[in-house]
Design an enzyme around this catalytic site. Structure first.
Site, PDB file in Angstrom:
ATOM      1  CE  LYS A 263      -7.969   2.728   3.629  1.00 15.42           C
ATOM      2  NZ  LYS A 263      -7.254   3.088   2.400  1.00 15.42           N
ATOM      3  NE  ARG A 337       0.943  -2.632  -1.634  1.00 11.73           N
ATOM      4  CZ  ARG A 337       1.062  -1.595  -2.457  1.00 11.73           C
ATOM      5  NH1 ARG A 337       2.259  -1.203  -2.861  1.00 11.73           N
ATOM      6  NH2 ARG A 337      -0.006  -0.953  -2.891  1.00 11.73           N
TER       7      ARG A 337
HETATM    8  N1  BES Z   1      -7.994  -1.176   0.619  1.00 15.35           N
HETATM    9  C1  BES Z   1      -7.228  -0.129   0.059  1.00 15.35           C
HETATM   10  C2  BES Z   1      -7.508   0.113  -1.429  1.00 15.35           C
HETATM   11  C3  BES Z   1      -8.900   0.532  -1.812  1.00 15.35           C
HETATM   12  C4  BES Z   1      -9.172   1.881  -2.057  1.00 15.35           C
HETATM   13  C5  BES Z   1      -9.908  -0.387  -2.011  1.00 15.35           C
HETATM   14  C6  BES Z   1     -10.452   2.253  -2.459  1.00 15.35           C
HETATM   15  C7  BES Z   1     -11.168   0.008  -2.396  1.00 15.35           C
HETATM   16  C8  BES Z   1     -11.440   1.342  -2.628  1.00 15.35           C
HETATM   17  C9  BES Z   1      -5.747  -0.448   0.203  1.00 15.35           C
HETATM   18  O1  BES Z   1      -5.394  -1.181   1.307  1.00 15.35           O
HETATM   19  C10 BES Z   1      -5.025   0.856   0.312  1.00 15.35           C
HETATM   20  O2  BES Z   1      -5.234   1.546   1.265  1.00 15.35           O
HETATM   21  N2  BES Z   1      -4.165   1.135  -0.668  1.00 15.35           N
HETATM   22  C11 BES Z   1      -3.391   2.326  -0.674  1.00 15.35           C
HETATM   23  C12 BES Z   1      -1.995   1.968  -1.131  1.00 15.35           C
HETATM   24  C13 BES Z   1      -1.006   3.081  -0.995  1.00 15.35           C
HETATM   25  C14 BES Z   1      -0.792   3.418   0.458  1.00 15.35           C
HETATM   26  C15 BES Z   1       0.283   2.657  -1.644  1.00 15.35           C
HETATM   27  C16 BES Z   1      -4.038   3.316  -1.644  1.00 15.35           C
HETATM   28  O3  BES Z   1      -4.537   2.906  -2.682  1.00 15.35           O
HETATM   29  O4  BES Z   1      -4.078   4.493  -1.303  1.00 15.35           O
HETATM   30 MN    MN Z   2      -5.057   0.023   2.999  1.00 14.37          MN
END
Ligand code: BES
Ligand code: MN
Ligand code: ZN
Length: 483
Positions: A263, A337
């Site tokens: 990230k 997931r």
């Molecule tokens: N933990 C994150 C989602 C999240 C984002 C929680 C903001 C709380 C606040 C999750 O693991 C994630 O990174 N999801 C990705 C999925 C994508 C790569 C398909 C996302 O939402 O960008």
């Molecule tokens: Mn994630």
């Protein structure tokens, strides 16, 4: 958190503490026990502060009650007809914040749902203090719910006790979410869960070796990039005479760096909150025994870090989940997931009547519904209806998103059964997450709650300071109480 007590008006009159009373926008103070002349006087004097009784408004007024001068705190409730439990929670929150630095103890003459009022008072007084010195400017130590009549006291004591149990459970979850990520390793979280054992609750820790034997290849793949081993927790609450068996499943990523699909820094700032789903499950278990609920409950928390260490899962890797399905991992940041897949398969093997998962799963849920509303998805509308009813009681909003079957095509794999992100980019990210999870519940009644928005707040809100909110703890409890 402050203490919540109950007293009678006669006993309270012996003190010189301020007394909070509630007022409506469309007229009148709701203060049974106070003489009408005093009620009228309070409204008249509050008008000087331009107090109108609107929701969230507060005014302080001096008046004499039975020959004794006292401070009264008027708290607005808005329109009489539209008042709901959540309105009282918010009013309790506003009062708690107002009194925090002004008084040591306050009395509160309740209007309406005393449990909701108590929850608001308690939840708003929460502070995460693990890394701080004791707060010097906060003085409020207790709120006393005042029974206008002696005959009300027992009912109010019941409400206050329940509010206390609920608030303790929520704040337990908040503490875990707020703790720094290095101070909550998966193993430490396992210890926290073990601390809940006793009085009807047993806790089983599934080691990484056992998880491997069980075939949890999807879950374990997320842990590969961390020096800290994962920890899978199975909690069981089994009271005598229970007729239903419910599962609660929580995403427990103790920090989500994104893994090799790293990230950017800003997106990582709050990722200690990525175990908020598991914290909600643990929070619910904290309250189960004291509420004496007559339902068998199983909690499943899949704890692991998601890190980009030397042996981290690489985009393109294919893993096999506990139900035999293979997954091509194309983005290691879609890790929630992956851990939930195995947690859900493990849960379905326990012979449950229904299961609910809570997960900070997708940023897309924050875009779609913001910080107040969680996304709900289901394969069983009747079950979702019950969860929605519980969430309304708790004041934790849900909104259903459809599990559009056509979108499943996007996560069908070329060299595997599934891929962990869709081929179609930038569309329906939250639904894609739900569709992926649905592949692991074996058609059993299931509700998925994407709490990415409400789990963690940048600023203070009605009855929650900035940080972890403990969302879904009370929805889980209301659901279990009504099963
Ligand atoms: N933990 C994150 C989602 C999240 C984002 C929680 C903001 C709380 C606040 C999750 O693991 C994630 O990174 N999801 C990705 C999925 C994508 C790569 C398909 C996302 O939402 O960008
Ligand atoms: Mn994630
Ligand atoms: Zn995550």
């Amino acid at each position: 958190m402050i203490q919540l007590k109950v007293s009678t008006l006669n006993a309270f009159r012996e003190t010189s503490d301020p007394l909070a009373v509630f007022a409506f926008e469309d007229g009148g103070v709701s203060a049974p026990g106070l003489v009408p002349a005093l009620r009228k006087q309070l409204v008249e004097r509050a008008k000087i502060d331009a107090f109108k009784g609107k929701a969230g408004e507060i005014a302080r007024v001096q008046a004499s009650d039975g020959g004794r001068e006292r401070s009264f705190i008027l708290v607005g409730l808005g329109k009489r007809r539209s008042l709901k439990a959540e309105g009282l929670r918010k009013a309790g929150g506003a009062l708690s914040r107002y009194a925090k630095r002004r008084f040591k103890s306050i009395g509160v003459l309740p209007a309406g749902d005393a449990q909701a009022l108590g929850e608001g008072l308690l939840l708003a007084s929460y502070r995460f203090a693990e890394y701080l010195k004791p707060e010097e400017d906060a003085v409020l130590a207790e709120a006393v719910i005042v029974a206008a009549q002696g005959s009300d006291k027992a009912r109010l004591e019941g409400a206050a006790r329940k509010a206390g149990v609920y608030a303790d459970a929520v704040c337990f979850a908040r503490d875990l979410v707020n703790r720094g990520p290095s101070d909550k390793t998966p193993e430490q979280m396992g210890k926290v869960a073990q601390g809940l054992a006793g009085s009807g609750i047993s806790v089983d820790i599934i080691s990484p070796e056992e998880a491997k034997k069980l075939g949890m290849g999807s879950y374990l793949s997320v842990a590969r990039g961390s020096a800290q081993p994962p920890c899978f927790v199975h909690l069981t609450y089994k009271p005598k005479g229970a007729r239903r068996k419910i599962g609660l499943v929580g995403k427990g990523i103790t920090f989500d760096s994104g893994g090799l699909s790293l990230k950017p820094p800003q997106s990582m700032e709050d990722m200690k909150c990525d175990m908020a789903g598991a914290a909600a499950v643990l929070g619910a278990f904290k309250a189960l025994a004291s509420l004496k609920l007559k339902v068998e409950v199983h909690g499943f928390c899949a704890f692991t870090y998601n890190m980009p260490g030397p042996d981290a899962t690489k985009p393109g890797d294919v893993v096999r989940a506990m139900n035999g399905k293979t997954i091509e991992i194309l983005n290691t940041d879609a890790e929630g997931r992956l851990v939930l897949a195995d947690a859900l398969v493990y849960a379905t093997k326990q012979g449950l009547d229904a299961m609910i998962d809570a997960a900070t799963l997708t940023g897309a849920a924050v875009i779609a519904l913001g910080s107040k509303v969680s996304a709900a998805m289901t394969n069983n509308p009747a079950l979702l209806n019950r969860v929605v009813a519980a969430s309304k009681k708790a004041g934790e909003d849900l909104w259903e998103l459809p599990l559009v079957p056509e979108y499943l095509d996007g996560i069908k794999g070329n060299i595997s059964d599934l891929r962990n992100i869709s081929k179609v980019r930038g569309e329906a990210g939250t639904i894609i997450g739900g569709l992926f999870l649905q592949e692991f519940v074996d058609g059993k009644p299931w509700v998925h709650l994407d709490i990415a928005g409400p789990a963690f707040h940048g600023g203070e809100s009605d009855y929650c300071p900035a940080g972890g909110t403990g969302v879904m703890v009370r929805t889980f409890l209301e659901y279990l109480a009504a099963v």
